[in-house]
Design a protein around this motif. Structure first.
Motif, PDB file in Angstrom:
ATOM      1  N   SER A  31     -24.315 -14.414 -69.572  1.00 57.38           N
ATOM      2  CA  SER A  31     -24.554 -14.867 -68.202  1.00 57.38           C
ATOM      3  C   SER A  31     -23.259 -15.117 -67.447  1.00 57.38           C
ATOM      4  CB  SER A  31     -25.399 -16.146 -68.209  1.00 57.38           C
ATOM      5  OG  SER A  31     -24.651 -17.258 -68.694  1.00 57.38           O
ATOM      6  N   ALA A  32     -22.165 -15.365 -68.171  1.00 64.73           N
ATOM      7  CA  ALA A  32     -20.882 -15.606 -67.495  1.00 64.73           C
ATOM      8  C   ALA A  32     -20.444 -14.399 -66.688  1.00 64.73           C
ATOM      9  CB  ALA A  32     -19.809 -15.970 -68.524  1.00 64.73           C
ATOM     10  N   ARG A  35     -21.660 -14.784 -62.979  1.00 65.34           N
ATOM     11  CA  ARG A  35     -21.430 -16.040 -62.264  1.00 65.34           C
ATOM     12  C   ARG A  35     -20.466 -15.866 -61.102  1.00 65.34           C
ATOM     13  NH1 ARG A  35     -22.718 -20.793 -65.815  1.00 65.34           N
ATOM     14  NH2 ARG A  35     -23.885 -19.910 -67.561  1.00 65.34           N
ATOM     15  N   ASN A  37     -18.812 -18.831 -59.882  1.00 64.30           N
ATOM     16  CA  ASN A  37     -18.043 -20.071 -59.834  1.00 64.30           C
ATOM     17  C   ASN A  37     -16.551 -19.771 -59.726  1.00 64.30           C
ATOM     18  OD1 ASN A  37     -20.347 -20.164 -62.066  1.00 64.30           O
ATOM     19  ND2 ASN A  37     -20.382 -22.095 -60.975  1.00 64.30           N
ATOM     20  N   GLY A  70     -17.061 -14.773 -62.760  1.00 67.96           N
ATOM     21  CA  GLY A  70     -17.745 -13.582 -63.255  1.00 67.96           C
ATOM     22  C   GLY A  70     -16.876 -12.348 -63.224  1.00 67.96           C
ATOM     23  N   ARG A 212     -27.109 -13.431 -59.184  1.00 63.64           N
ATOM     24  CA  ARG A 212     -27.626 -14.754 -59.555  1.00 63.64           C
ATOM     25  C   ARG A 212     -29.001 -14.654 -60.214  1.00 63.64           C
ATOM     26  NH1 ARG A 212     -26.564 -19.926 -56.767  1.00 63.64           N
ATOM     27  NH2 ARG A 212     -24.307 -20.088 -56.631  1.00 63.64           N
ATOM     28  N   TRP A 215     -28.282 -13.794 -63.768  1.00 61.41           N
ATOM     29  CA  TRP A 215     -27.736 -14.998 -64.407  1.00 61.41           C
ATOM     30  C   TRP A 215     -28.869 -15.949 -64.787  1.00 61.41           C
ATOM     31  CZ3 TRP A 215     -24.164 -18.644 -61.015  1.00 61.41           C
ATOM     32  CH2 TRP A 215     -23.913 -19.842 -61.708  1.00 61.41           C
ATOM     33  N   PRO A 424     -27.860 -21.165 -62.132  1.00 62.78           N
ATOM     34  CA  PRO A 424     -27.383 -21.145 -60.743  1.00 62.78           C
ATOM     35  C   PRO A 424     -28.174 -22.122 -59.884  1.00 62.78           C
ATOM     36  CG  PRO A 424     -28.712 -19.198 -61.213  1.00 62.78           C
ATOM     37  CD  PRO A 424     -28.502 -19.895 -62.523  1.00 62.78           C
TER      38      PRO A 424
END
Length: 555
Positions: A31-32, A35, A37, A70, A212, A215, A424
């Protein structure tokens, strides 16, 4: 097109979908790749042994070209795990690293498709009207630098700056200082980049929703697979696709290697630190003084232990008990605590496809028991908590002079860092109410902020050449020796039930090992009285409930 609880079809390689019951660690790390972030958040997942390095880019361009989590994670994992000339990897027990790499490839492909559309926007609305684009970029860059200040006045100043420039642009459009073609071109330089921003925002929001969604689906356990069509050659001439397919196959073969590395206090890389050690060492004396001991080797004892460990899942009571363990012969190589890499042999007289052949394992077990070189261990391993806990008990048998020593050590690798388990969430902000100012309310923010749209649009035209992008925006350097699982693993001792599982596994394994070994000794005419007494003592000592740092010697 994907199917639930199955595999990808002709659109990509066969990739296990996220309906699997023991793939929590795999999909948490995968999942990273999706992302958005800030890249600095990866530092929160570092443990005491492995730290990720964020390499900064050029100071003047950091705000525009710096990757998010990501983007940096996907690029770093792809380059490190299937890049040309890559260094050997550490096995990722309890998960499938190929699935993580394929999700990184899928995320990279989705972003490349987004960047192609953004590049079109930049050419039509930016490059053709370059003077206006440069002015707007300068304004956004100054606004970003001011906005980094946590002071509320600075934030208000940043917004005022943008509004002020917008007002000046309107005045410029009305009071044009010249006429003719250049007047219309000047007006277009002011307006078209702004229209391009609105176009780019729609593209960015659509891509962000897709990323997302993937994710969230990975962490929720729904059936979503990584689509990597570029890894499936459709004709003999597709050398790039064939090379990618071979790289993924080599990654899977290396994951199955039976060679591991002992890095001092770090323990066995990929298996975790050594938390407990129990040794049974007694002299080999004949049971009948008139007869000699029947000759046997360490491998004979190991083979008997191996056979008995297969019975661990059985018990006299129907209480669940042990799940079927993985029982393997391991070749352990010592490396320095601060080593930045390992060395593996892919093919030789003793190794085939990264795995030591049976005759090599037997030779190391019987002969390499003292001095330098590799050592043989028999391992029994459980993957528990949906891949979040790896319990490994390692057994080695040595014979020096007339002393036979049986050593059992416990290793435990805990769950992946909670950072990778975060789902998320919609961006929000708390603001004061207009009337009752002592109260606050939560307002939703745009999914893709203004500055993020600008960043993505500016990056898009140069994403086809990663070296330049890395030079301008910076990169992520993965901890070495690198393995996906141990690089971001926490200790299991902070989780009560995980700690209990690790401690409970030691006693049954120790007793099975000792019983199997004593049986072989008795069959070969060895006096087992001292061995039995020592085994009974260790059987009581192993019930001490405290894990220790067994590799930190107080000397």
């Amino acid at each position: 097109m994907t199917v639930g609880m199955g595999y990808e079809d002709a659109f990509g390689p066969q990739v296990p979908l996220s309906g699997g019951g023991s793939q929590t660690a795999t999909f948490a790390l995968a999942s990273a790749a999706y992302r958005d972030n800030p890249v600095e958040e990866i530092k929160k997942a570092d443990n005491e042994w492995h730290q990720t390095t964020i390499k900064a880019g050029q100071k003047w361009s950091t705000g525009l070209f710096r990757p998010n989590l990501g983007e940096a994670f996907s690029r770093a994992v792809i380059d490190r795990m299937i890049g040309p000339g890559r260094k050997p990897l550490i096995q990722s027990f309890g998960m499938e690293p190929q699935v993580v790499v394929e999700h990184c490839l899928a995320a990279y492909r989705l972003r490349r498709e987004r960047d192609k559309r953004l590049s079109t926007v930049m050419v039509l609305c930016g490059l053709l009207f370059l003077p206006g684009l440069l002015v707007w970029l300068l304004v956004f860059q100054i606004r970003t630098m001011i906005d980094k200040n946590t002071n509320k006045r600075a934030s208000a100043l940043a917004t005022t700056l943008l509004v002020g420039v917008g007002a000046l642009a309107v005045i410029f459009l009305v009071k044009m200082p010249f006429t003719g073609f250049w007047a219309w071109y000047a007006r277009a330089c002011v307006i078209v980049p702004v229209l391009g921003w609105f176009w780019a925002k729609q593209i960015c929001e659509s891509a962000a929703k897709d990323l997302r969604g993937r994710w969230d689906s990975l962490l929720a356990g729904s059936s979503i697979g990584a689509q990597v069509p570029e890894a499936v050659p459709t004709s003999p001439g597709e050398t790039q696709a064939e090379a990618l397919r071979q790289s993924l196959a080599r990654l899977s073969a290396e994951q199955q290697s039976n060679a591991v590395f002992y890095a001092g206090p770090k323990g066995i890389l990929g298996m975790g630190t050594r938390w407990g050690s129990w040794q049974l060492a007694e002299d080999l004396t004949p049971a009948d003084p008139t007869r000699e001991i029947h000759p046997f080797r360490s491998w004979d004892v190991i083979r008997s232990i191996h056979d008995q460990l297969r019975m661990l899942e059985r018990g006299p009571l129907n209480t669940g008990g042990f799940p079927p363990p993985s029982i393997r012969h391991w070749i352990v190589t010592p490396i320095g605590e601060g080593a930045k890499g390992v060395s593996r042999t892919e093919q030789s007289a003793d190794v085939e496809a990264f795995q030591h052949r049976t005759h090599s394992i037997q030779d190391i077990c019987n002969k390499q028991q003292f001095g330098s070189g590799e050592r043989h261990y028999l391992g029994v391993q459980w993957t528990l908590w949906d891949g979040q806990l790896i319990i490994t008990m390692m057994i080695t048998v040595t014979v020096l002079h007339e002393t036979l020593r049986i050593e059992v050590t416990g290793h435990a690798l805990g769950p992946v860092n909670p950072l990778f388990m975060d789902k998320p969430s919609a961006p929000t902000r708390s603001v004061q109410r207009s009337v009752r100012r002592w109260e606050t309310r939560t307002v939703n923010l745009p999914l893709v902020p203004t500055n993020e749209v600008v960043r993505l649009a500016v990056r898009a035209p140069i994403t086809w050449y990663p070296p330049l992008l890395n030079h301008l925006g910076g990169t992520m350097a993965l901890p070495e020796p690198f393995g996906l699982r141990h690089a971001w693993a926490d200790q299991p001792w902070r989780h009560r039930f995980m700690a209990d599982d690790a401690l409970r596994a030691a006693t049954p394994v120790l007793r099975v090992v000792h019983a199997a070994a004593i049986r072989v000794l008795a069959e070969n005419g060895v006096d087992t009285e001292k061995f039995g007494a020592r085994s009974a003592f260790l059987s009581g000592a192993v019930q001490d409930p405290s894990p220790r740092k067994a590799d930190l010697y107080d000397a």
